[in-house]
Design a protein around this motif. Structure first.
Motif, PDB file in Angstrom:
ATOM      1  N   ASN A 100     -11.721   6.402   7.270  1.00 52.97           N
ATOM      2  CA  ASN A 100     -10.981   5.337   8.031  1.00 52.97           C
ATOM      3  C   ASN A 100     -10.248   4.346   7.045  1.00 52.97           C
ATOM      4  OD1 ASN A 100     -11.203   6.202  10.626  1.00 52.97           O
ATOM      5  ND2 ASN A 100     -12.921   5.129  11.056  1.00 52.97           N
ATOM      6  N   THR A 101     -10.809   4.483   5.741  1.00 53.08           N
ATOM      7  CA  THR A 101     -10.209   3.711   4.796  1.00 53.08           C
ATOM      8  C   THR A 101      -9.477   4.455   3.665  1.00 53.08           C
ATOM      9  OG1 THR A 101     -12.407   3.560   3.481  1.00 53.08           O
ATOM     10  CG2 THR A 101     -12.075   1.885   5.076  1.00 53.08           C
ATOM     11  N   ILE A 151      -6.520   6.278   1.456  1.00 52.02           N
ATOM     12  CA  ILE A 151      -4.981   5.891   0.907  1.00 52.02           C
ATOM     13  C   ILE A 151      -4.268   6.916   1.520  1.00 52.02           C
ATOM     14  CG2 ILE A 151      -3.565   5.503  -0.819  1.00 52.02           C
ATOM     15  CD1 ILE A 151      -5.258   3.203  -0.062  1.00 52.02           C
ATOM     16  N   ARG A 153      -5.208  -0.102   9.244  1.00 52.06           N
ATOM     17  CA  ARG A 153      -6.195  -1.391   9.270  1.00 52.06           C
ATOM     18  C   ARG A 153      -6.218  -2.033   7.771  1.00 52.06           C
ATOM     19  NH1 ARG A 153     -10.249  -1.596  12.423  1.00 52.06           N
ATOM     20  NH2 ARG A 153     -10.429   0.508  12.973  1.00 52.06           N
ATOM     21  N   MET A 154      -5.956  -1.385   6.748  1.00 51.82           N
ATOM     22  CA  MET A 154      -5.921  -2.130   5.583  1.00 51.82           C
ATOM     23  C   MET A 154      -4.493  -2.664   5.362  1.00 51.82           C
ATOM     24  SD  MET A 154      -7.303   0.939   2.949  1.00 51.82           S
ATOM     25  CE  MET A 154      -6.377   0.236   1.600  1.00 51.82           C
ATOM     26  N   ALA A 155      -3.356  -2.041   5.829  1.00 55.47           N
ATOM     27  CA  ALA A 155      -2.252  -3.004   5.669  1.00 55.47           C
ATOM     28  C   ALA A 155      -2.054  -4.129   6.461  1.00 55.47           C
ATOM     29  CB  ALA A 155      -1.127  -1.762   6.078  1.00 55.47           C
ATOM     30  N   ILE A 169       0.864  -1.248  -0.082  1.00 56.20           N
ATOM     31  CA  ILE A 169      -0.075   0.040   0.151  1.00 56.20           C
ATOM     32  C   ILE A 169       0.793   1.200  -0.046  1.00 56.20           C
ATOM     33  CG2 ILE A 169      -1.690   1.421   1.186  1.00 56.20           C
ATOM     34  CD1 ILE A 169      -2.828  -1.417   2.461  1.00 56.20           C
ATOM     35  N   GLU A 190      -5.077  -6.549  14.277  1.00 59.35           N
ATOM     36  CA  GLU A 190      -5.708  -5.439  13.586  1.00 59.35           C
ATOM     37  C   GLU A 190      -6.981  -4.720  14.271  1.00 59.35           C
ATOM     38  OE1 GLU A 190      -5.926  -9.150  12.726  1.00 59.35           O
ATOM     39  OE2 GLU A 190      -3.980  -8.817  11.843  1.00 59.35           O
ATOM     40  N   GLU A 194      -4.635  -5.840   7.919  1.00 61.84           N
ATOM     41  CA  GLU A 194      -5.403  -7.052   7.421  1.00 61.84           C
ATOM     42  C   GLU A 194      -5.239  -7.417   6.120  1.00 61.84           C
ATOM     43  OE1 GLU A 194      -9.640  -5.236   7.070  1.00 61.84           O
ATOM     44  OE2 GLU A 194      -9.547  -5.041   9.326  1.00 61.84           O
ATOM     45  N   ALA A 195      -4.532  -6.891   5.353  1.00 66.08           N
ATOM     46  CA  ALA A 195      -4.188  -7.409   4.038  1.00 66.08           C
ATOM     47  C   ALA A 195      -2.488  -7.857   4.367  1.00 66.08           C
ATOM     48  CB  ALA A 195      -3.886  -6.322   3.039  1.00 66.08           C
ATOM     49  N   GLY A 245      -7.219   4.200   9.085  1.00 62.69           N
ATOM     50  CA  GLY A 245      -7.838   3.505   7.975  1.00 62.69           C
ATOM     51  C   GLY A 245      -6.594   2.576   7.247  1.00 62.69           C
ATOM     52  N   ILE A 246      -5.471   3.339   7.060  1.00 56.91           N
ATOM     53  CA  ILE A 246      -4.467   2.948   6.097  1.00 56.91           C
ATOM     54  C   ILE A 246      -3.831   1.858   6.794  1.00 56.91           C
ATOM     55  CG2 ILE A 246      -2.635   4.491   6.911  1.00 56.91           C
ATOM     56  CD1 ILE A 246      -1.816   4.475   3.775  1.00 56.91           C
TER      57      ILE A 246
END
Length: 186
Positions: free
Chosen positions: A67-68, A70, A91-93, A1, A141, A95-96, A88-89
């Motif tokens: 919260n999501t 980039i 959380r995305m990183a 990301i 997470e 979770e992924a 959010g970034i």
């Protein structure tokens, strides 16, 4: 990301041009609903470049969208400073299970300041940092303290990479205090 500072609308144009793979951004849904020729052109551009509309209308919709994002700041910097990141970034990183690459946009706010319709011809720059690995937080997470810590680490990496002045408040709070004409196109 990729995690970038956010100085100008033009960031979403220049960054994909410099990356050798397709990329998408989350973009406020207003860009997809405009009217007239300008609205059509903006909507066409956003769809053609793979942008994803997000709802920032208020309440839970706004919270989920912010919260999501980039761009960790959640919105463009109103004054060139780097502001507190949204979680959010992180959380995305997490979770992924992928690294976060800090990216600094340089002088895009000079090329296309907030409120300007057409860009100026100036030299802009992009600085890409080393990937940040957060695998040490695997399984955490949903811990808000871990998410804040990861987000803060991303913001520190951005600040060091770009040497922007950092202000530990949300950019949206600063924008709320500015006159409407300065922030109308944010």
């Amino acid at each position: 990301i990729l995690a970038s500072n956010h100085l100008s609308f033009a960031d979403s144009i220049f960054l994909p041009l410099m990356i050798d793979r397709p990329m998408s951004f989350l973009a406020k849904s207003d860009y997809f609903t405009g009217r007239g020729l300008k609205g059509w052109a903006t909507k066409f551009f956003m769809k053609a470049t793979g942008q994803i509309p997000i709802d920032r209308s208020g309440g839970k919709a706004s919270e989920a969208s912010l919260n999501t994002g980039i761009y960790p700041e959640g919105t463009r910097s109103p004054d060139g400073r780097l502001y507190r990141g949204r979680t959010g970034i992180a959380r995305m990183a997490m979770e992924a299970k992928v690294p976060v690459v800090p990216v600094i946009m340089v002088d895009t706010d000079t090329a296309m300041p907030i409120g300007q319709r057409l860009p100026r011809v100036v030299r802009v720059g992009i600085v890409i940092g080393e990937p940040l690995d957060f695998s040490r937080y695997a399984g955490m997470e949903n811990d808000r303290y871990i998410l804040r810590s990861v987000t803060d680490e991303i913001m520190v990496a951005l600040q060091r990479l770009g040497e922007q002045q950092y202000d530990d408040v949300y950019a949206s709070s600063v924008k709320d205090r500015l006159p409407a004409r300065v922030t109308q196109r944010s």
